[in-house]
Design a protein around this motif. Sequence first.
Motif, short mmCIF file in Angstrom:
data_model
loop_
_atom_site.label_atom_id
_atom_site.label_comp_id
_atom_site.label_asym_id
_atom_site.label_seq_id
_atom_site.Cartn_x
_atom_site.Cartn_y
_atom_site.Cartn_z
N VAL A 185 -4.82 -32.72 -19.10
CA VAL A 185 -4.80 -31.25 -18.96
C VAL A 185 -4.10 -30.66 -20.17
O VAL A 185 -2.88 -30.72 -20.30
CB VAL A 185 -4.11 -30.82 -17.67
N ARG A 186 -4.89 -30.05 -21.06
CA ARG A 186 -4.33 -29.47 -22.30
C ARG A 186 -4.07 -27.98 -22.16
O ARG A 186 -3.19 -27.44 -22.82
CB ARG A 186 -5.31 -29.72 -23.46
N LYS A 187 -4.87 -27.31 -21.35
CA LYS A 187 -4.67 -25.89 -21.08
C LYS A 187 -4.88 -25.64 -19.59
O LYS A 187 -5.81 -26.19 -18.99
CB LYS A 187 -5.66 -25.02 -21.88
N ALA A 198 1.36 -28.13 -20.78
CA ALA A 198 0.11 -27.58 -21.29
C ALA A 198 0.28 -26.11 -21.63
O ALA A 198 1.14 -25.41 -21.08
CB ALA A 198 -0.99 -27.75 -20.24
N ASP A 199 -0.56 -25.61 -22.54
CA ASP A 199 -0.64 -24.18 -22.76
C ASP A 199 -1.04 -23.51 -21.45
O ASP A 199 -1.90 -24.02 -20.73
CB ASP A 199 -1.69 -23.86 -23.83
N ALA A 200 -0.40 -22.37 -21.14
CA ALA A 200 -0.60 -21.79 -19.82
C ALA A 200 -0.89 -20.30 -19.89
O ALA A 200 -0.36 -19.58 -20.75
CB ALA A 200 0.62 -22.04 -18.94
N GLY A 260 6.52 -19.97 -22.90
CA GLY A 260 5.38 -19.89 -23.80
C GLY A 260 4.11 -19.41 -23.14
O GLY A 260 3.09 -19.21 -23.81
N ALA A 261 4.15 -19.20 -21.84
CA ALA A 261 2.94 -18.78 -21.11
C ALA A 261 2.64 -17.30 -21.36
O ALA A 261 3.55 -16.49 -21.54
CB ALA A 261 3.12 -19.03 -19.63
N ARG A 262 1.35 -16.98 -21.36
CA ARG A 262 0.94 -15.57 -21.45
C ARG A 262 0.68 -15.05 -20.05
O ARG A 262 0.19 -15.76 -19.18
CB ARG A 262 -0.34 -15.44 -22.31
#
Length: 283
Positions: A114-116, A221-223, A248-250
């Motif tokens: 799971v990368r994103k 992961a990017d979130a 770091g999540a948007r």
Amino acid sequence: MTNATETGHVTSADGTVIGYHRLGDGPALVVLHGQMESAQSHRQLAEALAGTHTVYLPDRRGRGLSGPYGAAHDSEREVEDLDAVLTATGAQWVFGVSVGALVALRAATALPAVRKVAVYEPPLFADGPAPTDWVARYEREMAAGRVAAALVTAMRAARMGPSVFRFMPRPLLEFLTGRMMAAQDGRAGPGDVTMRMLAPTLRHEARLVAELAQTQRDVRADALLLGGAKSPAYLKAALDALERVMPGARRVEFAGLDHGGSGNTDLGGEPDVVARELRRFFA
């Protein structure tokens, strides 16, 4: 681009078959539905994404194309099911909704694949355990064959539905829910997953929420964190808590949408609106 749907299946670690729908072209994206939903619930979202992604819509256990719950069903089985789909499809991106979002977050801490990960309103409870006092009443109503009553019990516990439901006499709410179920049963076609079919899954969903209700702190992961402005306050608080531990999540809040915002339009969703944010994130 094609909106033609194909079906497929994978076998999870314990031998359970997990079925899925597939449509579109492009990088693979798995959409994991939530409580009282099936893969069909996000068909329109998949269509909106089909021009840029190959979208996989698995049925989580106990519904649709997938096999039944096992006696030891828990969050780890759900992660294994998702892992089987990721492995078979090569997907590295996941969008989870409600309870499916809890599973997606747990998977993002456990599965390097799971990368994103994008989530829509996971029912997290940062300040204590998830409420379970409603489950005993729900179980009694289900055992007595009072499915509409059981659904009302669960809906009120989750504070779902229009705000007027909170002030409506319970007998009237049960009557209206029963009428809605009967109408849905009458128009259901082959392969459709109805409210009546989904009602028994709520006992398992309650277990998952209780297991996964604490804030996830180890998501690497990017979130992307999504929610609706009209959703219950505790779901907004859940996203607030995630935002604090995932700096770091948007975060995106959709004006006018509620907990069903990513679903099909016939249930009050606006999938095209949600799809725009998902395309931006999974670009």
